[in-house]
Structures are given as C-alpha cells and as structure tokens.
Design an enzyme around this catalytic site. Structure first.
Site, PDB file in Angstrom:
ATOM      1  N   GLY A 158      45.774  -0.568 140.664  1.00 39.77           N
ATOM      2  CA  GLY A 158      45.263   0.586 139.940  1.00 39.77           C
ATOM      3  C   GLY A 158      45.623   1.886 140.631  1.00 39.77           C
ATOM      4  CE  LYS A 167      48.498  -5.927 142.734  1.00 35.98           C
ATOM      5  NZ  LYS A 167      48.749  -4.748 141.908  1.00 35.98           N
TER       6      LYS A 167
END
Length: 202
Positions: free
Chosen positions: A97, A32
């Site tokens: 998102g 990430k």
C-alpha cells in the site's frame, strides 16, 4: 549498488509493476516482506514472471487481503518486525500500500523505512489528486528521516503535476512508467528502457 525500497502514495498504483521493471533492468533480487492476500497472483509471483530475477520468500504470507496489521490479526499471526529487516546486498524491497500503512498496530511502514535507512523510491499516480497525495507522502517520509532516492510516476503523462511535485518537494523525478499493454516481460523492459536512465539506479 542497486538497493532500494519501493513504496507508494496509495495501494494499487503500480509499485509491483515498477519493481518488476527495475528488477529486470538491473538484474536485482526482489523481496516483498509481507504479502496480504493469496487467492490471486501474488506480487512476488508477478515479479518472478515479469522480471526473471531471484525472488526471496516473503517473511509473512497472510491469507486475508487487507492491510498487514488487520490481515495478521484475522489470520492469527503475530508479526515480528525484526523478521522484516532486509538482508544485506543488492535488493529491491516492496512495501504494501502506501508509506503510512500499518504493519502492526504499533509500527507503520514509514517507520520501518526509517529504521532500515535504505533509499526509498516513491511511486505516484499521474491522475487527479496525485499532487496532494505525493507531497503528503514525501513530507511524511522526510519527517521520519527516511532517505528518498526519487519519485517515479506511473500512468499517462501529466507534465505539470509531475513537475510541481518534484519542484515543491525537492525530490528528483526519476521518470514515468506508462501503462504497458499487453503486460509482457519484453514490453515492460522496453517501456523501462525508453523512460528511465539505468544509471540513476546503480
């Protein structure tokens, strides 16, 4: 080789859980690049717990739980997009998102994906509104020449919505991950195995 970017039509739709299921099934490391919000269990920590695979440290760990561009400004951090380029080799990279979330004031995630040219898996809800959200996301990625590997649905089965999204977009359906409860590594692995063909991710 298992090397994908996982993005979505919105935030909170299950990208991290799907990433964990894919990482566990393929034994692929996870990354990430930007984590926003550190008070609760982070996405990297969730994947480490559920998938048991190597997890690369985030390039940026931002305290503020917000879109990366805002979180970085509040935290006084300047994001260098060159630090966000995925390293070579097998890897599952998770965005933040939706695909059009800004990483900085000048760069959207979709623009990073276009630079990277790593095949993207689009995660989409099955609930009301997903047809519009999914088709808009796919169209935005296609306009930027982002390679799309396929779409994954998350939630209860809604056959017509899933079918029309694949038919209209021309993007293949990879499968649907149902709600997994209780959310354990074993239950997640079973759900992935029952709903996806591992050959689609090799």
């Amino acid at each position: 080789m298992t090397r994908f970017v996982v993005t979505g039509t919105d935030t909170g739709i299950g990208k991290t859980i799907f990433s964990a299921s894919l990482a566990r099934a393929t034994g692929t490391p996870y990354w990430k690049p930007v984590q926003s919000g550190l008070e609760e269990e982070t996405d990297s920590e969730i994947v480490a717990r559920l998938a048991g695979v190597p997890v690369r440290p985030e390039a940026y760990r931002l305290v503020t739980p917000a879109s990366p561009h805002i979180a970085a400004e509040i935290d006084g951090v300047a994001i260098d997009i060159e630090r966000l380029t995925p390293p070579p080799g097998e890897l599952i990279v998770e965005g933040a998102g939706g695909a059009l979330v800004p990483v900085t004031r000048r760069t959207l995630y979709a623009e990073l994906f276009a630079r990277w040219q790593v095949p993207v898996i689009v995660c989409a809800r099955t609930s009301l509104g997903t047809i519009n959200h999914s088709l808009l996301t796919i169209e935005a990625l296609k306009r930027r020449d982002v390679p799309i590997h396929g779409v994954v649905f998350i939630g209860d089965a809604v056959e017509d919505s899933e079918a029309i999204i694949a038919d209209v977009s021309g993007v293949r359906r990879l499968g649907r991950l149902p709600v997994v409860a209780p959310l354990t590594s074993e239950n997640l692995a079973a759900a992935f195995g029952a709903n996806f063909d591992i050959a689609d991710f090799r």
